[in-house]
Write an enzyme that holds these catalytic residues in place. Structure first.
Site, mmCIF file in Angstrom:
data_model
loop_
_atom_site.group_PDB
_atom_site.id
_atom_site.type_symbol
_atom_site.label_atom_id
_atom_site.label_comp_id
_atom_site.label_asym_id
_atom_site.label_seq_id
_atom_site.Cartn_x
_atom_site.Cartn_y
_atom_site.Cartn_z
ATOM 1 N N SER A 1 3.562 2.275 4.128
ATOM 2 C CA SER A 1 2.477 2.204 3.158
ATOM 3 C C SER A 1 1.479 1.157 3.609
ATOM 4 O O SER A 1 1.857 0.163 4.260
ATOM 5 C CB SER A 1 3.007 1.826 1.769
ATOM 6 N N TYR B 1 7.944 -3.850 -3.824
ATOM 7 C CA TYR B 1 7.498 -2.685 -3.076
ATOM 8 C C TYR B 1 6.755 -3.105 -1.815
ATOM 9 O O TYR B 1 7.044 -2.620 -0.706
ATOM 10 C CB TYR B 1 6.592 -1.830 -3.959
#
Length: 260
Positions: free
Chosen positions: A147, A163
């Protein structure tokens, strides 16, 4: 055209975690269209029938296996089933991921551990087990869906320190595995998507005047979120011989967000 650039995966087997829907399913369909048999490893059993039907439309075989990538025994069982069914594993796409929003000072340890468990430990466990099969075969390819949140802190800021940390770790793990296995026939690369239109973001994207969505779009030079289908070509490229001199690389697909 030289076959090196044809993206022909006929007779190959690809394992994709979290491929029941969203980004994983789009990538799975892309490999299926290119001739690969697909093993879907995920937790959402209610999505298995739809995923299998979508993949098998392309005339290939599909195996769906309930898999918790954060659990060693579950991963070992999945890899064993894939090997027993297809005889080999040529490509692994680590796509499974989870997220929960908490301010850092309120982040429960069990939430932190669950996110790290799936997004980082899961990448390690599945890669380790698949790599052992690939090493026996003489090589293979691993593509990790990381990501842009592993490269930058998202705007507002979004309260997702677990995250972001897990994705940053997955990026470094990609590089480490690439170097360790480079001389043994396994290439490891990554894709770092930006804001994408997926089942996990759909609710926010369809909420009028959501301040986070406004920030996402205003902060992205292309002024929109991405579609899962826009990741498929890169996944195929990184898994193919067309990228034979590429390993340890993580490519952002984020509409230009991390340029700013």
């Amino acid at each position: 055209m030289d076959n090196q650039y044809s993206f022909n995966f006929q007779g190959k087997t690809v394992v994709i975690t979290g491929a029941e829907r969203g980004i994983g399913l789009e990538i799975a369909k892309g490999f299926a269209r290119s001739g690969a048999n697909v093993a879907v490893a995920g937790m959402l059993e209610e999505e298995f029938d739809n995923a299998a039907n979508e993949i098998q439309k392309e005339g290939v075989k599909c195996l769906c296996i309930k898999t918790d990538v954060s659990k060693e025994d579950s991963v070992k069982n999945m890899i064993s089933q894939v090997k027993n069914t297809f005889g080999r594993i040529d490509i692994l796409v680590n796509n499974a991921g989870i997220n929960k929003l908490y301010p850092a000072e309120e982040m429960p340890l069990e939430v932190w551990n669950s996110i790290i468990g799936v997004n980082l430990t899961g990448v390690f466990l599945v890669s380790r087990e698949a790599a052992n099969v690939m090493l026996e075969q003489g090589g293979g390819n691993i593509v990790n869906i990381t990501s842009m949140s592993g490269l930058v802190v998202n705007p507002l800021p979004q309260t997702q320190c677990a995250y972001n940390s897990s994705k940053a770790g997955a990026i470094m793990l990609t590089k480490c595995m690439a170097v360790e296995w480079a001389e043994r026939g396994i290439r490891v690369n990554g894709i770092a998507p930006g804001f994408m239109n997926t089942p996990l973001t759909k609710k926010r994207l369809t909420t009028p005047n959501d301040p986070a969505v406004k920030k996402w779009i205003e902060g992205t030079p292309l002024k929109r979120v991405g579609e899962p289908s826009e990741l498929v070509g890169l996944a195929l490229y990184l898994a193919s011989d067309a990228s034979s001199y590429t390993t340890g690389t993580v490519i952002s697909v984020d509409g230009g967000y991390t340029c700013l």
